[in-house]
Design a protein around this motif. Structure first.
Motif, PDB file in Angstrom:
ATOM      1  N   MET B   1      19.770  34.476  43.300  1.00 52.48           N
ATOM      2  CA  MET B   1      19.505  33.282  44.197  1.00 52.48           C
ATOM      3  C   MET B   1      20.646  32.371  43.756  1.00 52.48           C
ATOM      4  N   THR B   2      21.530  31.857  44.700  1.00 52.29           N
ATOM      5  CA  THR B   2      22.427  30.957  44.304  1.00 52.29           C
ATOM      6  C   THR B   2      21.997  29.476  44.220  1.00 52.29           C
ATOM      7  N   PHE B   3      22.289  28.639  43.140  1.00 56.30           N
ATOM      8  CA  PHE B   3      21.767  27.400  43.289  1.00 56.30           C
ATOM      9  C   PHE B   3      22.906  26.407  43.490  1.00 56.30           C
ATOM     10  N   TYR B   4      22.449  25.330  44.249  1.00 55.03           N
ATOM     11  CA  TYR B   4      23.277  24.362  44.925  1.00 55.03           C
ATOM     12  C   TYR B   4      23.088  22.854  44.283  1.00 55.03           C
ATOM     13  N   ARG B   5      23.857  22.247  44.211  1.00 50.86           N
ATOM     14  CA  ARG B   5      23.837  20.761  43.635  1.00 50.86           C
ATOM     15  C   ARG B   5      23.277  20.049  44.769  1.00 50.86           C
ATOM     16  N   GLY B   6      23.379  20.171  46.035  1.00 48.57           N
ATOM     17  CA  GLY B   6      22.602  19.582  47.037  1.00 48.57           C
ATOM     18  C   GLY B   6      22.588  20.511  48.415  1.00 48.57           C
ATOM     19  N   HIS B   7      21.870  19.684  49.307  1.00 44.77           N
ATOM     20  CA  HIS B   7      21.604  20.345  50.476  1.00 44.77           C
ATOM     21  C   HIS B   7      22.101  19.418  51.559  1.00 44.77           C
ATOM     22  N   LEU B   8      22.861  19.952  52.599  1.00 45.60           N
ATOM     23  CA  LEU B   8      23.269  19.318  53.789  1.00 45.60           C
ATOM     24  C   LEU B   8      22.388  19.784  54.911  1.00 45.60           C
ATOM     25  N   LEU B   9      21.540  18.845  55.575  1.00 43.17           N
ATOM     26  CA  LEU B   9      20.834  19.567  56.748  1.00 43.17           C
ATOM     27  C   LEU B   9      21.453  18.999  58.057  1.00 43.17           C
ATOM     28  N   VAL B  10      21.779  19.905  58.818  1.00 39.79           N
ATOM     29  CA  VAL B  10      22.201  19.640  59.872  1.00 39.79           C
ATOM     30  C   VAL B  10      21.188  20.007  61.081  1.00 39.79           C
ATOM     31  N   CYS B  11      20.603  19.050  62.162  1.00 45.63           N
ATOM     32  CA  CYS B  11      19.678  19.513  62.832  1.00 45.63           C
ATOM     33  C   CYS B  11      20.274  20.501  64.027  1.00 45.63           C
ATOM     34  N   GLY B  12      19.506  21.358  64.183  1.00 46.08           N
ATOM     35  CA  GLY B  12      19.825  22.442  65.314  1.00 46.08           C
ATOM     36  C   GLY B  12      18.555  22.477  66.456  1.00 46.08           C
ATOM     37  N   GLY B  13      18.134  21.293  66.707  1.00 48.09           N
ATOM     38  CA  GLY B  13      16.852  21.558  67.804  1.00 48.09           C
ATOM     39  C   GLY B  13      17.694  21.485  68.961  1.00 48.09           C
ATOM     40  N   GLU B  14      16.816  21.682  70.069  1.00 50.46           N
ATOM     41  CA  GLU B  14      17.334  21.648  71.249  1.00 50.46           C
ATOM     42  C   GLU B  14      17.983  20.463  71.763  1.00 50.46           C
ATOM     43  N   GLY B  15      17.597  19.265  71.375  1.00 48.14           N
ATOM     44  CA  GLY B  15      17.925  17.895  71.858  1.00 48.14           C
ATOM     45  C   GLY B  15      19.437  17.633  70.996  1.00 48.14           C
ATOM     46  N   GLU B  40      28.921  24.326  46.198  1.00 44.63           N
ATOM     47  CA  GLU B  40      28.096  23.368  45.649  1.00 44.63           C
ATOM     48  C   GLU B  40      27.005  22.785  46.428  1.00 44.63           C
ATOM     49  N   ILE B  41      27.417  22.692  47.626  1.00 45.15           N
ATOM     50  CA  ILE B  41      26.544  22.018  48.787  1.00 45.15           C
ATOM     51  C   ILE B  41      26.075  23.135  49.700  1.00 45.15           C
ATOM     52  N   LYS B  42      24.927  23.170  49.953  1.00 48.57           N
ATOM     53  CA  LYS B  42      24.390  24.161  51.158  1.00 48.57           C
ATOM     54  C   LYS B  42      24.183  23.697  52.433  1.00 48.57           C
ATOM     55  N   ILE B  43      24.895  24.038  53.439  1.00 45.78           N
ATOM     56  CA  ILE B  43      24.577  23.601  54.715  1.00 45.78           C
ATOM     57  C   ILE B  43      23.353  24.271  55.225  1.00 45.78           C
ATOM     58  N   VAL B  44      22.537  23.364  55.807  1.00 48.34           N
ATOM     59  CA  VAL B  44      21.180  24.188  56.234  1.00 48.34           C
ATOM     60  C   VAL B  44      20.990  23.588  57.758  1.00 48.34           C
ATOM     61  N   GLN B  45      20.548  24.634  58.641  1.00 49.06           N
ATOM     62  CA  GLN B  45      20.698  24.307  60.011  1.00 49.06           C
ATOM     63  C   GLN B  45      18.970  24.013  60.170  1.00 49.06           C
ATOM     64  N   THR B  46      18.462  22.873  60.634  1.00 50.90           N
ATOM     65  CA  THR B  46      17.186  22.838  60.544  1.00 50.90           C
ATOM     66  C   THR B  46      16.733  22.655  61.874  1.00 50.90           C
ATOM     67  N   GLY B  47      15.388  22.569  62.084  1.00 51.48           N
ATOM     68  CA  GLY B  47      14.870  22.362  63.302  1.00 51.48           C
ATOM     69  C   GLY B  47      14.916  20.970  63.910  1.00 51.48           C
ATOM     70  N   CYS B  48      14.117  20.746  64.958  1.00 51.14           N
ATOM     71  CA  CYS B  48      14.287  19.375  65.429  1.00 51.14           C
ATOM     72  C   CYS B  48      13.331  18.457  64.553  1.00 51.14           C
ATOM     73  N   HIS B  49      13.925  17.316  64.444  1.00 52.75           N
ATOM     74  CA  HIS B  49      13.238  16.116  63.548  1.00 52.75           C
ATOM     75  C   HIS B  49      12.299  15.444  64.391  1.00 52.75           C
ATOM     76  N   GLY B  50      12.417  15.452  65.741  1.00 50.26           N
ATOM     77  CA  GLY B  50      11.835  14.702  66.935  1.00 50.26           C
ATOM     78  C   GLY B  50      12.348  13.416  66.946  1.00 50.26           C
ATOM     79  N   TYR B  51      13.593  13.426  66.634  1.00 47.79           N
ATOM     80  CA  TYR B  51      14.323  12.065  66.678  1.00 47.79           C
ATOM     81  C   TYR B  51      15.507  12.224  67.619  1.00 47.79           C
ATOM     82  N   CYS B  52      15.342  12.971  68.596  1.00 46.34           N
ATOM     83  CA  CYS B  52      16.637  13.453  69.425  1.00 46.34           C
ATOM     84  C   CYS B  52      17.457  12.325  69.838  1.00 46.34           C
ATOM     85  N   GLU B  53      16.949  11.306  70.135  1.00 41.76           N
ATOM     86  CA  GLU B  53      17.466  10.042  70.605  1.00 41.76           C
ATOM     87  C   GLU B  53      18.792   9.838  69.649  1.00 41.76           C
ATOM     88  N   LYS B  54      18.433  10.155  68.485  1.00 43.07           N
ATOM     89  CA  LYS B  54      19.524   9.654  67.511  1.00 43.07           C
ATOM     90  C   LYS B  54      20.361  10.320  67.114  1.00 43.07           C
TER      91      LYS B  54
END
Lengths: 125, 597
Positions: B1-15, B40-54
């Protein structure tokens, strides 16, 4: 626990307990769940389970989950209070398990109050 | 398992996908590659936060900083400033629509604005299973102060000066009761906590036991010391399992700490507390019946005197106090009688907890200073009745109480004002009723309860409540006659004066108060054979208005007894012979064509 034998020992325990609670409030985030009969009947246990699961999912370890009795707003149960270290205590009402990821993600993690679920706020003690 | 210093979450919901998060994702990868931090930083694609307008939304962990409306151009800035230098890009923060200040504070909430919490001071504020939290909030310091500096007579005196009256309903001065008992000569005395809360609509005792068990225990220990008792019982109905569990835990904790048991806090004073689970009979809330129940006898009352303060449990002097009364005691001893007495009215000091329920917007438990008006409770705390509904009455005191009409809304809430208006404080049930409530039906409801709960020992209560109920049933069935009203009143008054215990003596109160304030409604039931609120089934009918009905057939499906017939697109007809008045068609009809009259 050691038996208390006089007033001063009680006073000392009080100070110690207050200090412990103050430390806890300083350094830890807390989620307080209303678990009177009304809360439990409204599904507080399921909410607690979901809180624990969500914290585990997100590997959040600096949150303490505690319970309390009924504060009087039985109609709005399940009530949960979220306290971020050093911030005010915010009460959410009519919470169901599926609200938990949102409350934890938004409030605990990002410090943004989930406005549409808020019932009220208590000033930090 | 690779360890990262941080995570960067980019949303990937439909909106967010539609607002371009895939491009943003790519831009971040590119920017991080340039700065050589892609490991160092892992990019993660996440689901929708429900805040699509923003959206697109980007969250950077471990800090949990959220950026909104992140464009391709912003990616390199976030990477350079935040990820590399650790300086968040404030420009992209959410302009928080949710500023903390917008959340109303508890003291600003309708439900809490007028509250003054003494009995409920710890409820909802601490873990009821933690004695340490109770102590941290000042718990047991009243007890310690008393054991250190006060003689039993001084404790009684302090309570006398506080003006505390029994919160179980009668409003008898607590200190007077204690004084009787403290002066009684006996080698053994008892203190009992009456937690046999049985009023429909009341739950303040349960909440206190569950939310702040130690304050009830502390109140009992103080009371025991004042009267000279060394043993006590908590009589809790078995329907309150959680309350029993928490009290049991509290007793164990207090014992472990030496706050209960032998030689409390080294003072030489002993107190043993036990739990007695009641089987949940309403009459067992009456003190002599309660005592019989603890003794292992059938829970029926006996005539008084002798009062339990002289001859109570096992024939020994006994004090029985209600849960809420006891929860007030530690506060009075700790804070002083004057602090307590500064709240409330001349003859009713302190606060009272009410269970506010019924047709009111904010229902719940409220603790208010004595002397507050009924109007303030119903409108300013309770938020008034539901939209478009007219206030009709408020019922106080449970089955032993009565109904107050709109004209009594400005009545101050204290023992004496309520009594003079024909009702009682009771344990503190407060049921709000609107125009959809039939007052005779309400009286019938409470009579049904008291008739069932009558222990049957004395005739006025056993037979009388039965006859009262029969007369009410006759009236609601449309078969009443005017002479019934006089009969009701006469019998009610007879029962009031002749029944053995409080249950029987107060059982007619709902009838007497509704007769006093809502006599017209009784007359309408009898003379016009109508129930203005549309509650009494025998006195209303349904009809389908053929001008409004479009013949959609929804009501036919909803009717459980096939009472509705009609062709499609033709006005339907309702056969009252078959109708059971369930109201299913009324709820189902989208055109409001079913009329109740």
């Amino acid at each position: 626990m050691k038996k208390l034998t006089n007033k001063d020992e009680l006073q000392a325990l009080r100070q110690q307990a207050q200090q412990e609670i103050a430390e806890r409030n300083q350094n830890k985030n807390r989620i307080i769940v209303g678990m009177g009969t009304c809360g439990i009947a409204a599904g507080a246990q399921d909410v607690v389970n979901e809180i624990l699961k969500e914290l585990q999912r997100r590997h959040i370890t600096n949150v303490e989950v505690v319970r309390t009795g009924c504060i009087g707003m039985c109609e709005r149960e399940v009530l949960i209070d979220v306290v971020r270290a050093g911030e005010d205590r915010v009460t959410y009402g009519q919470v169901v398990p599926r609200d938990i990821p949102r409350i934890i993600g938004e409030h605990i993690v990002n410090g943004r109050i989930v406005e549409d679920m808020v019932v009220g706020r208590l000033t930090a003690v | 398992m690779t360890f990262y210093r941080g995570h960067l979450l980019v949303c990937g919901g439909e909106g967010c996908t539609s607002s371009g998060c895939n491009e943003v994702h790519g831009a971040f990868r590119e920017a991080m590659r340039k700065k050589k931090i892609e490991d160092e930083i892992k990019i993660v694609q996440t689901g929708c936060h429900g805040y699509c307008e923003k959206g697109p939304l980007v969250v950077v962990y471990p800090e949990g900083v959220m950026y909104n409306r992140v464009g391709v151009k912003d990616a390199s800035e976030i990477v350079n400033e935040h990820l590399v230098k650790g300086k968040p890009v404030t420009r992209l923060f959410l302009t928080d629509p949710i500023s903390v200040d917008q959340v109303p504070k508890y003291e600003e909430l309708d439900l809490f604005r007028k509250q003054h919490r003494i009995a409920l001071r710890n409820c909802g504020m601490m873990d009821p299973d933690s004695v340490n939290e109770y102590i941290a909030r000042g718990g047991y310091s009243g007890l310690a102060k008393m054991l250190d500096t006060m003689q039993p007579a001084e404790v009684v005196n302090e309570i006398k000066e506080s003006g505390l009256r029994g919160r179980g309903g009668g409003g008898f001065p607590t200190a007077t009761k204690w004084e009787f008992c403290s002066k009684a000569k006996s080698n053994k005395k008892y203190i009992i906590c009456n937690a046999d809360e049985g009023d429909p609509g009341a739950f303040m005792d349960r909440s206190l036991l569950e939310g702040d068990p130690h304050s009830v225990l502390e109140g009992m220990i103080i009371a025991g010391y004042a009267i000279g008792a060394d043993e006590g019982y908590l009589y809790i109905r078995a329907e309150y399992p959680l309350a029993i569990k928490r009290i049991r835990n509290a007793i164990n904790q207090a014992k472990e700490l030496g706050l209960l048991g032998e030689n409390i806090l080294g003072s030489g004073f002993n107190m043993e507390l036990k739990i007695k689970e009641g089987a949940g009979a309403f009459v067992c809330g009456e003190e002599t019946a309660l005592i019989a129940s603890i003794e292992g006898e059938r829970g029926v009352p006996r005539s008084r005197p002798p009062f339990p303060a002289i001859k109570g449990l096992f024939g020994k002097p006994t004090i029985i106090n209600n849960v809420e009364t006891l929860a007030n005691i530690p506060y009075i001893i700790d804070q002083g009688a004057q602090t307590f007495a500064s709240v409330g009215t001349d003859k009713s000091k302190g606060t009272k907890v009410f269970a506010l329920t019924g047709k009111v917007k904010n229902s719940g438990l409220v603790e208010v200073p004595m002397g507050i008006s009924v109007r303030e409770i119903v409108y300013e705390i309770g938020g008034g009745t539901f939209e478009g509904k007219k206030f009709k009455a408020v019922q106080t005191g449970g089955p032993s109480g009565g109904c107050l009409p709109e004209s009594k809304l400005d009545l101050p809430i204290d023992y004496d004002s309520l009594a003079s208006a024909g009702t009682i404080m009771g344990s503190g049930g407060l049921v709000v009723m609107d125009e959809d409530s039939c007052m005779i039906d309400v009286a019938k409801y409470f009579l049904t309860f008291t008739r069932k709960e009558s222990c049957g020992k004395c005739t006025p209560c056993r037979e009388g409540t039965m006859r009262l109920l029969e007369m009410l049933e006759k009236i609601t069935a449309g078969e009443g006659e005017m002479a019934d009203l006089d009969r009701l009143e006469r019998l009610a008054k007879t029962i009031k004066t002749s029944a053995l215990c409080g249950l029987g003596q107060t059982a007619p109160n709902p009838i007497l108060s509704t007769l006093q304030y809502f006599r017209k409604e009784y007359e309408t039931h009898i003379k016009d054979k109508k129930c203005p609120a549309g509650v009494c089934q025998a006195l209303f009918f349904y009809r389908i208005d053929d001008h409004i009905c479009v013949g959609c057939g929804v009501c036919i499906k909803a009717c459980p007894t096939d009472a509705i017939e009609g062709e499609r697109k033709q006005a339907h007809h309702l056969d009252m012979e078959k109708c059971i008045k369930c109201g299913g068609c009324v709820d189902a009809c989208p055109f409001h064509a079913v009329i109740k009259e």
